[in-house]
Motif scaffolding. Structure first.
Motif, short mmCIF file in Angstrom:
data_model
loop_
_atom_site.label_atom_id
_atom_site.label_comp_id
_atom_site.label_asym_id
_atom_site.label_seq_id
_atom_site.Cartn_x
_atom_site.Cartn_y
_atom_site.Cartn_z
N PRO A 72 67.89 -17.14 -10.47
CA PRO A 72 68.66 -17.66 -11.61
C PRO A 72 67.89 -18.80 -12.28
CG PRO A 72 69.57 -18.44 -9.53
CD PRO A 72 68.53 -17.42 -9.18
N LYS A 73 68.12 -18.98 -13.57
CA LYS A 73 67.38 -19.99 -14.33
C LYS A 73 65.88 -19.80 -14.14
CE LYS A 73 71.08 -23.42 -13.90
NZ LYS A 73 71.44 -24.79 -13.46
N THR A 74 65.41 -18.61 -14.50
CA THR A 74 64.02 -18.24 -14.24
C THR A 74 63.03 -19.21 -14.87
OG1 THR A 74 64.70 -15.91 -14.19
CG2 THR A 74 62.36 -16.37 -14.40
N ALA A 75 63.29 -19.62 -16.11
CA ALA A 75 62.36 -20.53 -16.79
C ALA A 75 62.24 -21.86 -16.04
CB ALA A 75 62.83 -20.77 -18.23
N PHE A 76 63.37 -22.38 -15.57
CA PHE A 76 63.35 -23.65 -14.84
C PHE A 76 62.53 -23.52 -13.55
CE2 PHE A 76 65.24 -26.15 -11.36
CZ PHE A 76 64.98 -27.42 -11.82
N HIS A 77 62.74 -22.44 -12.80
CA HIS A 77 62.03 -22.28 -11.53
C HIS A 77 60.55 -21.96 -11.76
CE1 HIS A 77 66.21 -21.78 -9.93
NE2 HIS A 77 65.70 -22.56 -9.01
N LEU A 78 60.22 -21.37 -12.89
CA LEU A 78 58.81 -21.19 -13.21
C LEU A 78 58.14 -22.54 -13.46
CD1 LEU A 78 58.77 -18.04 -15.53
CD2 LEU A 78 57.92 -18.23 -13.19
N ILE A 79 58.87 -23.46 -14.09
CA ILE A 79 58.33 -24.81 -14.28
C ILE A 79 58.15 -25.51 -12.94
CG2 ILE A 79 58.84 -27.09 -15.27
CD1 ILE A 79 60.29 -25.66 -17.55
N VAL A 80 59.12 -25.31 -12.02
CA VAL A 80 59.00 -25.87 -10.68
C VAL A 80 57.76 -25.31 -9.98
CG1 VAL A 80 60.07 -26.02 -8.40
CG2 VAL A 80 61.47 -26.30 -10.45
N SER A 81 57.55 -24.00 -10.10
CA SER A 81 56.38 -23.37 -9.49
C SER A 81 55.08 -23.93 -10.08
CB SER A 81 56.42 -21.85 -9.70
OG SER A 81 57.56 -21.29 -9.07
N PHE A 82 55.09 -24.17 -11.39
CA PHE A 82 53.90 -24.72 -12.04
C PHE A 82 53.62 -26.14 -11.53
CE2 PHE A 82 51.93 -27.02 -15.65
CZ PHE A 82 50.77 -26.26 -15.77
N ILE A 83 54.66 -26.95 -11.36
CA ILE A 83 54.47 -28.31 -10.84
C ILE A 83 53.94 -28.27 -9.41
CG2 ILE A 83 55.67 -30.44 -10.20
CD1 ILE A 83 57.57 -29.92 -12.54
N VAL A 84 54.49 -27.37 -8.59
CA VAL A 84 54.01 -27.23 -7.21
C VAL A 84 52.56 -26.76 -7.20
CG1 VAL A 84 54.34 -25.98 -5.04
CG2 VAL A 84 56.33 -26.82 -6.29
N MET A 85 52.22 -25.85 -8.10
CA MET A 85 50.85 -25.37 -8.19
C MET A 85 49.88 -26.51 -8.48
SD MET A 85 49.21 -22.56 -10.83
CE MET A 85 49.34 -23.70 -12.22
N LEU A 86 50.23 -27.36 -9.45
CA LEU A 86 49.38 -28.51 -9.78
C LEU A 86 49.31 -29.49 -8.62
CD1 LEU A 86 50.39 -29.24 -13.49
CD2 LEU A 86 48.43 -27.93 -12.63
N GLY A 87 50.45 -29.73 -7.97
CA GLY A 87 50.46 -30.65 -6.84
C GLY A 87 49.65 -30.13 -5.67
N TYR A 88 49.76 -28.83 -5.40
CA TYR A 88 49.00 -28.24 -4.30
C TYR A 88 47.49 -28.30 -4.58
CZ TYR A 88 47.62 -24.75 -0.82
OH TYR A 88 47.04 -24.11 0.26
N THR A 89 47.11 -28.01 -5.82
CA THR A 89 45.69 -28.09 -6.18
C THR A 89 45.19 -29.53 -6.13
OG1 THR A 89 46.02 -26.20 -7.65
CG2 THR A 89 44.00 -27.47 -7.93
N ALA A 90 46.00 -30.45 -6.62
CA ALA A 90 45.59 -31.86 -6.64
C ALA A 90 45.42 -32.42 -5.24
CB ALA A 90 46.62 -32.69 -7.41
N ILE A 91 46.30 -32.04 -4.30
CA ILE A 91 46.18 -32.57 -2.95
C ILE A 91 44.94 -32.03 -2.26
CG2 ILE A 91 47.50 -30.82 -1.68
CD1 ILE A 91 47.68 -34.65 -1.25
N HIS A 92 44.53 -30.80 -2.61
CA HIS A 92 43.27 -30.26 -2.09
C HIS A 92 42.09 -31.10 -2.56
CE1 HIS A 92 43.69 -26.52 0.16
NE2 HIS A 92 44.77 -26.26 -0.57
N ILE A 93 42.05 -31.36 -3.87
CA ILE A 93 40.93 -32.11 -4.43
C ILE A 93 40.95 -33.55 -3.93
CG2 ILE A 93 39.89 -32.93 -6.58
CD1 ILE A 93 41.08 -30.44 -7.94
#
Length: 205
Positions: A72-93
């Motif tokens: 539900p609220k697909t657009a909102f959860h896609l934004i959440v996924s995008f934030i997690v993606m950036l956070g996951y990549t940033a913590i690697h670097i």
């Protein structure tokens, strides 16, 4: 780099719990089959367009994207996924470019950061699980793409990633169970406190 023992250990435990403790139905059959597929494909890799990735990662990628479309609220959860993606990549670097690696193990940072973002940004166990798994899968791909641009090829979704993913899922399940237990205990206490009491005792005949 992790050798995948954590992934295999938690995956087999999860498979046993799902098989023997979940009620019969399509969900139990699907989860059992999917966990077994992840275990079987963990050691197989495929190279496409110069990128090498594990087949378990490909299975996670397809499943996370399919489930994300059904949230539900697909657009909102896609934004959440995008934030997690950036956070996951940033913590690697950040992990390899700062003294953080001398104080915290790599698996802890890669698992706890998505968990904290899941708690802060999403509500509900399945919403948190699916959106953050999608973010971790996308973050793993983005990090490998950045490494490849500097001529540092890496296996996408290797055992390190699988260990981090299974730890994240285990921690999220524990948090969900603790929250459910806390709510149940609160309901029992409220019932005990608000239960009407008889102030007038009947006299003995």
């Amino acid at each position: 780099m992790s050798d995948g023992l954590i992934f295999y250990w938690f995956a087999w435990i999860g498979c046993i719990i799902v098989t023997f403790f979940m009620p019969e139905g399509k969900r139990r059959s699907f989860l059992t089959s999917y966990i077994l597929i992840l275990i079987l494909l963990a050691n197989f890799q495929l190279t496409i367009g110069g990128f090498t990735f594990s087949l378990s990662f490909a299975a996670l990628l397809m499943m996370s994207f399919c489930l994300s479309a059904r949230l539900p609220k697909t657009a909102f959860h896609l934004i959440v996924s995008f934030i997690v993606m950036l956070g996951y990549t940033a913590i690697h670097i950040w992990y390899f470019s700062s003294p953080l690696q001398f104080f915290l193990p790599q698996l802890a940072t890669q698992s706890l950061i998505p968990f904290l973002l899941a708690i802060l940004l999403a509500k509900g166990f399945w919403n948190r699980l699916v959106s953050c798994l999608s973010g971790m899968v996308g973050g793993e791909w983005l990090y490998s793409f950045i490494l490849a641009s500097y001529s540092f090829p890496d296996v996408i979704g290797d055992m390190r990633f699988l260990d981090s993913t299974v730890i994240f899922v285990a921690v999220l399940i524990c948090q969900s169970l603790l929250s459910a237990g806390k709510r149940k205990l609160k309901e029992l206490v409220n019932r005990a406190v608000l239960k009407p009491r008889s102030f007038v005792k009947k006299k003995a005949q």
